[in-house]
Design a protein around this motif. Structure first.
Motif, PDB file in Angstrom:
ATOM      1  N   GLY A 226       0.802  -1.203   0.064  1.00  0.00           N
ATOM      2  CA  GLY A 226      -0.042   0.142  -0.021  1.00  0.00           C
ATOM      3  C   GLY A 226       0.962   1.210   0.046  1.00  0.00           C
ATOM      4  O   GLY A 226       0.476   2.208  -0.697  1.00  0.00           O
ATOM      5  N   LEU A 227       1.954   1.394   0.915  1.00  0.00           N
ATOM      6  CA  LEU A 227       2.712   2.435   0.609  1.00  0.00           C
ATOM      7  C   LEU A 227       3.320   2.717  -0.350  1.00  0.00           C
ATOM      8  O   LEU A 227       3.320   3.976  -0.874  1.00  0.00           O
ATOM      9  N   VAL A 228       3.885   1.597  -1.085  1.00  0.00           N
ATOM     10  CA  VAL A 228       4.652   1.951  -2.477  1.00  0.00           C
ATOM     11  C   VAL A 228       3.602   2.239  -3.537  1.00  0.00           C
ATOM     12  O   VAL A 228       3.588   3.310  -4.147  1.00  0.00           O
ATOM     13  N   VAL A 229       2.518   1.600  -3.593  1.00  0.00           N
ATOM     14  CA  VAL A 229       1.541   1.693  -4.516  1.00  0.00           C
ATOM     15  C   VAL A 229       0.818   3.040  -4.529  1.00  0.00           C
ATOM     16  O   VAL A 229       0.745   3.786  -5.539  1.00  0.00           O
ATOM     17  N   GLY A 230       0.632   3.613  -3.317  1.00  0.00           N
ATOM     18  CA  GLY A 230      -0.081   4.630  -3.263  1.00  0.00           C
ATOM     19  C   GLY A 230       1.077   5.996  -3.693  1.00  0.00           C
ATOM     20  O   GLY A 230       0.690   6.771  -4.275  1.00  0.00           O
ATOM     21  N   ALA A 231       2.293   5.904  -3.278  1.00  0.00           N
ATOM     22  CA  ALA A 231       3.157   6.961  -3.593  1.00  0.00           C
ATOM     23  C   ALA A 231       3.489   6.866  -5.118  1.00  0.00           C
ATOM     24  O   ALA A 231       3.598   8.091  -5.680  1.00  0.00           O
ATOM     25  N   VAL A 232       3.911   5.707  -5.588  1.00  0.00           N
ATOM     26  CA  VAL A 232       4.006   5.630  -6.942  1.00  0.00           C
ATOM     27  C   VAL A 232       2.892   6.016  -7.845  1.00  0.00           C
ATOM     28  O   VAL A 232       3.032   6.835  -8.913  1.00  0.00           O
ATOM     29  N   THR A 233       1.582   5.752  -7.618  1.00  0.00           N
ATOM     30  CA  THR A 233       0.388   6.260  -8.182  1.00  0.00           C
ATOM     31  C   THR A 233       0.430   7.629  -8.429  1.00  0.00           C
ATOM     32  O   THR A 233       0.278   8.269  -9.411  1.00  0.00           O
ATOM     33  N   VAL A 234       0.519   8.423  -7.378  1.00  0.00           N
ATOM     34  CA  VAL A 234       0.470   9.887  -7.179  1.00  0.00           C
ATOM     35  C   VAL A 234       1.457  10.506  -8.044  1.00  0.00           C
ATOM     36  O   VAL A 234       1.530  11.472  -8.977  1.00  0.00           O
ATOM     37  N   ILE A 235       3.043   9.883  -7.781  1.00  0.00           N
ATOM     38  CA  ILE A 235       4.119  10.519  -8.932  1.00  0.00           C
ATOM     39  C   ILE A 235       3.730  10.269 -10.336  1.00  0.00           C
ATOM     40  O   ILE A 235       3.786  11.167 -11.144  1.00  0.00           O
ATOM     41  N   ALA A 236       3.300   9.275 -10.578  1.00  0.00           N
ATOM     42  CA  ALA A 236       3.059   8.742 -12.076  1.00  0.00           C
ATOM     43  C   ALA A 236       1.980   9.603 -12.708  1.00  0.00           C
ATOM     44  O   ALA A 236       1.952  10.146 -13.686  1.00  0.00           O
ATOM     45  N   TRP A 237       0.794   9.653 -11.593  1.00  0.00           N
ATOM     46  CA  TRP A 237      -0.294  10.582 -12.275  1.00  0.00           C
ATOM     47  C   TRP A 237       0.152  12.203 -12.655  1.00  0.00           C
ATOM     48  O   TRP A 237      -0.282  12.575 -13.482  1.00  0.00           O
ATOM     49  N   ILE A 238       1.003  12.752 -11.679  1.00  0.00           N
ATOM     50  CA  ILE A 238       1.542  13.868 -11.854  1.00  0.00           C
ATOM     51  C   ILE A 238       2.305  13.978 -12.990  1.00  0.00           C
ATOM     52  O   ILE A 238       2.354  14.920 -13.884  1.00  0.00           O
ATOM     53  N   GLN A 239       3.238  13.239 -13.252  1.00  0.00           N
ATOM     54  CA  GLN A 239       4.183  12.845 -14.280  1.00  0.00           C
ATOM     55  C   GLN A 239       3.510  12.994 -15.809  1.00  0.00           C
ATOM     56  O   GLN A 239       3.871  13.324 -16.614  1.00  0.00           O
ATOM     57  N   LEU A 240       2.374  12.104 -15.631  1.00  0.00           N
ATOM     58  CA  LEU A 240       1.549  12.037 -16.914  1.00  0.00           C
ATOM     59  C   LEU A 240       0.517  13.012 -17.182  1.00  0.00           C
ATOM     60  O   LEU A 240       0.001  13.124 -18.173  1.00  0.00           O
ATOM     61  N   SER A 241       0.505  14.075 -16.388  1.00  0.00           N
ATOM     62  CA  SER A 241      -0.125  15.354 -16.178  1.00  0.00           C
ATOM     63  C   SER A 241      -1.582  15.010 -16.363  1.00  0.00           C
ATOM     64  O   SER A 241      -2.706  15.636 -16.861  1.00  0.00           O
ATOM     65  N   TRP A 242      -2.232  13.806 -15.678  1.00  0.00           N
ATOM     66  CA  TRP A 242      -3.538  13.415 -15.602  1.00  0.00           C
ATOM     67  C   TRP A 242      -4.171  14.356 -14.696  1.00  0.00           C
ATOM     68  O   TRP A 242      -5.441  14.144 -14.747  1.00  0.00           O
ATOM     69  N   ASN A 243      -3.379  14.890 -13.820  1.00  0.00           N
ATOM     70  CA  ASN A 243      -4.219  15.945 -12.679  1.00  0.00           C
ATOM     71  C   ASN A 243      -4.762  17.204 -13.410  1.00  0.00           C
ATOM     72  O   ASN A 243      -5.466  17.841 -12.946  1.00  0.00           O
ATOM     73  N   SER A 244      -4.128  17.354 -14.824  1.00  0.00           N
ATOM     74  CA  SER A 244      -4.554  18.526 -15.377  1.00  0.00           C
ATOM     75  C   SER A 244      -5.644  18.004 -16.692  1.00  0.00           C
ATOM     76  O   SER A 244      -6.733  18.839 -16.910  1.00  0.00           O
ATOM     77  N   SER A 245      -5.475  16.880 -17.018  1.00  0.00           N
ATOM     78  CA  SER A 245      -6.384  16.499 -18.350  1.00  0.00           C
ATOM     79  C   SER A 245      -6.264  14.832 -18.209  1.00  0.00           C
ATOM     80  O   SER A 245      -5.316  14.489 -18.340  1.00  0.00           O
ATOM     81  N   PHE A 246      -7.473  14.265 -18.032  1.00  0.00           N
ATOM     82  CA  PHE A 246      -7.509  12.839 -17.846  1.00  0.00           C
ATOM     83  C   PHE A 246      -8.764  12.449 -18.872  1.00  0.00           C
ATOM     84  O   PHE A 246      -9.751  12.614 -18.866  1.00  0.00           O
ATOM     85  N   LEU A 247      -7.994  11.593 -19.826  1.00  0.00           N
ATOM     86  CA  LEU A 247      -8.630  11.153 -21.067  1.00  0.00           C
ATOM     87  C   LEU A 247      -9.793  12.278 -21.752  1.00  0.00           C
ATOM     88  O   LEU A 247     -10.923  12.050 -21.979  1.00  0.00           O
ATOM     89  N   GLY A 248      -9.178  13.289 -22.031  1.00  0.00           N
ATOM     90  CA  GLY A 248      -9.679  14.391 -22.975  1.00  0.00           C
ATOM     91  C   GLY A 248     -10.519  15.316 -22.141  1.00  0.00           C
ATOM     92  O   GLY A 248     -11.135  16.084 -22.582  1.00  0.00           O
ATOM     93  N   GLY A 249     -10.830  14.824 -20.866  1.00  0.00           N
ATOM     94  CA  GLY A 249     -11.804  15.759 -19.768  1.00  0.00           C
ATOM     95  C   GLY A 249     -10.860  16.612 -18.969  1.00  0.00           C
ATOM     96  O   GLY A 249      -9.757  16.588 -19.076  1.00  0.00           O
ATOM     97  N   PRO A 250     -11.540  17.005 -17.847  1.00  0.00           N
ATOM     98  CA  PRO A 250     -10.794  17.750 -16.851  1.00  0.00           C
ATOM     99  C   PRO A 250      -9.620  16.750 -16.077  1.00  0.00           C
ATOM    100  O   PRO A 250     -10.116  15.425 -15.955  1.00  0.00           O
ATOM    101  N   GLY A 251      -8.870  17.245 -15.415  1.00  0.00           N
ATOM    102  CA  GLY A 251      -7.704  16.524 -14.675  1.00  0.00           C
ATOM    103  C   GLY A 251      -8.656  16.012 -13.407  1.00  0.00           C
ATOM    104  O   GLY A 251      -9.479  16.533 -13.023  1.00  0.00           O
TER     105      GLY A 251
END
Length: 497
Positions: free
Chosen positions: A438-463
């Protein structure tokens, strides 16, 4: 700059340092005293310390700035935080206070997790300590950015030294004051200064919106509403332009509370489990008043700026601009001190938690297992300095956004530690392997999400705010891996005497 401002700020700085020296004489003889104040905080101090260390410069800069720019719809962030904090006090606080003492008097979150899951103790202490230090370096940097913005905006051209900008001087001056009382007085100094700073912050957030509305150039609530309607007819709408994904991204800020080490460590330091409920009532009242004040400041500050033709280039500085325009210099200095209080209370807490992890979970674990109490306190003080310097380097960009830096660090902690803390306190079947997953998956998911810019735009919609996928992924990882692995003898039952 009027001398009254300097008088107020100087008095504030002297008071903070004096508290540091008081705490040094009172409670720095052992690791438990330096890192947890001897587990002897009164409910009022624990409550306001948790609140003030939570509500950093974003409360007076980032949140009002978001409302100033986008309107009342941004207030959903505050509502999510209020609900999350309340649930945190109910679910986590009493259990963490009791269990950290039961598990061999654990002084840090990584140490508690290691003793709760002895089969994966080394991995948990190491991974969680790395996450604490990395994310807190970013989080602390957000506070220093706020300090730099205060000094560059309020003291433009007055404090630059040898070609060094006001912004840089502000960063190092803010850090220097915080380091002084944190290094000297440890956890007790941080908690007592948090209590004082929490009172200052709340007074400022009640005072400022009232003066903005009803002071010179304000015009009252009705005039403010009319002015905002000319800016944007939907400025005061709670729902205009709000998608379901946007709503989730706003309110799920509240999920972050369960995994913020600098906040939940206050629960570990309350005098007794019985006094947690008193601390909760005090803390939630303080938080509700402060958040309402910040919302009103951003909304009515926009109305005041439009009515009076103010050119606000950076929305996150509206508090600073209004403090300078509307008040007597002595009061302006007090309001600047309130902003510094919000900044410094959080920075000091984060530095101390980072230092505690480096000392207990690296130095005493790998370098010197037999370190004396005096040596551990000294190492802790050195670690406070090192993390502070690293954060100041990260904060060097004057274009950094306070709310942006806070949101990333908040999500990182919330996703990595939130499900882990909740389930470790409430689910006997949870295993050590599940905890690491849980510790590793949670941290890695957040970092990957930011790096992929999905917090700004996700699947063509809002982040989508990164804490939501990170929290869900971490919870599922813990649950599924725990079901597939052994957890024999890891949960210690309460001994009935």
């Amino acid at each position: 700059m009027a001398i009254g401002v300097w008088v107020s700020l100087t008095l504030y700085f002297v008071l903070m340092i004096a508290i540091g020296f008081y705490a040094w004489r009172k409670s720095t003889a052992s690791s438990e005293e330096y890192m947890l104040g001897g587990r002897n905080l009164p409910p009022s101090v624990a409550a306001l310390s948790a609140g003030a260390s939570d509500m950093s410069g974003w409360l007076l800069l980032g949140l009002p700035g978001a409302l100033f720019t986008s309107g009342v719809v941004q207030a959903w962030i505050g509502i999510g935080l209020l609900v999350g904090a309340f649930v945190n006090w109910i679910v986590v606080a009493p259990r963490l206070r009791e269990q950290t003492e039961r598990y061999d008097n654990s002084l840090t979150i990584p140490e508690f997790l290691a003793r709760r899951f002895p089969t994966r103790a080394l991995a948990l202490r190491t991974v969680s300590a790395v996450i604490v230090v990395v994310f807190f370096a970013v989080y602390t940097a957000s506070g220093l950015v706020a300090g730099g913005k205060l000094f560059s905006s309020a003291f433009s051209g007055l404090i630059s030294v040898g070609g060094v900008s006001d912004y840089s001087v502000g960063i190092w001056l803010t850090l220097g004051i915080v380091l002084t009382y944190t290094v000297i007085g440890g956890f007790l100094a941080v908690s007592l200064t948090d209590f004082v700073q929490g009172c200052i912050m709340m007074i400022a957030l009640v005072l400022m919106p009232v003066v903005v509305l009803y002071g010179s150039g304000g015009g009252g609530f009705s005039q403010a509403s009319e002015t905002l309607a000319t800016v944007d007819p939907n400025f005061l709408s709670w729902t205009h332009g709000l998608t379901f994904v946007g709503f989730l991204s706003a309110v799920t800020w509240g999920l972050g509370y369960f995994g913020q080490p600098h906040i939940i460590v206050r629960f570990m330091a309350v005098r007794s489990v019985r006094e947690v409920s008193t601390a909760r009532n005090i803390g939630m009242t303080w938080m509700a008043i402060s958040l309402l004040g910040a919302v009103c400041l951003g909304v009515f500050g926009r109305a005041y700026a439009v009515r009076n033709g103010l050119d606000v280039k950076d929305a996150e500085t509206i508090f600073i601009i209004l403090a300078d325009l509307l008040f007597n210099p002595l009061v302006t200095g007090f309001l600047y001190a309130a902003l510094l209080a919000a900044i410094m209370s959080t920075i000091s807490s984060q530095l101390l938690v980072s230092s505690s992890s480096l000392t207990e979970d690296f130095y005493r674990l790998f370098l010197h297992k037999q370190a004396t109490e005096r040596e551990s306190v000294l190492v802790g003080r050195i670690c406070v300095l090192l993390v502070g310097i690293a954060a100041a380097i990260i904060a060097g960009d004057p274009d950094s956004r306070v709310l942006g830096l806070v949101s990333h660090a908040w999500a990182g902690f919330g996703a990595a530690f939130g499900p882990l803390i909740i389930l470790s306190l409430t689910w006997k079947r949870m295993s050590g392997t599940g905890a690491v997953a849980g510790l590793v998956v949670g941290a890695v998911t957040v970092i990957a999400w930011i790096q992929l810019s999905w917090n700004s735009s996700f699947l063509g919609g809002p982040g989508v705010y990164e804490i939501l996928p990170g929290f869900i992924a971490s919870w599922l990882a813990i649950y599924l891996v725990s079901l597939g692995t052994q957890s024999v003898g890891e949960f210690r039952e309460v001994k009935v005497r």
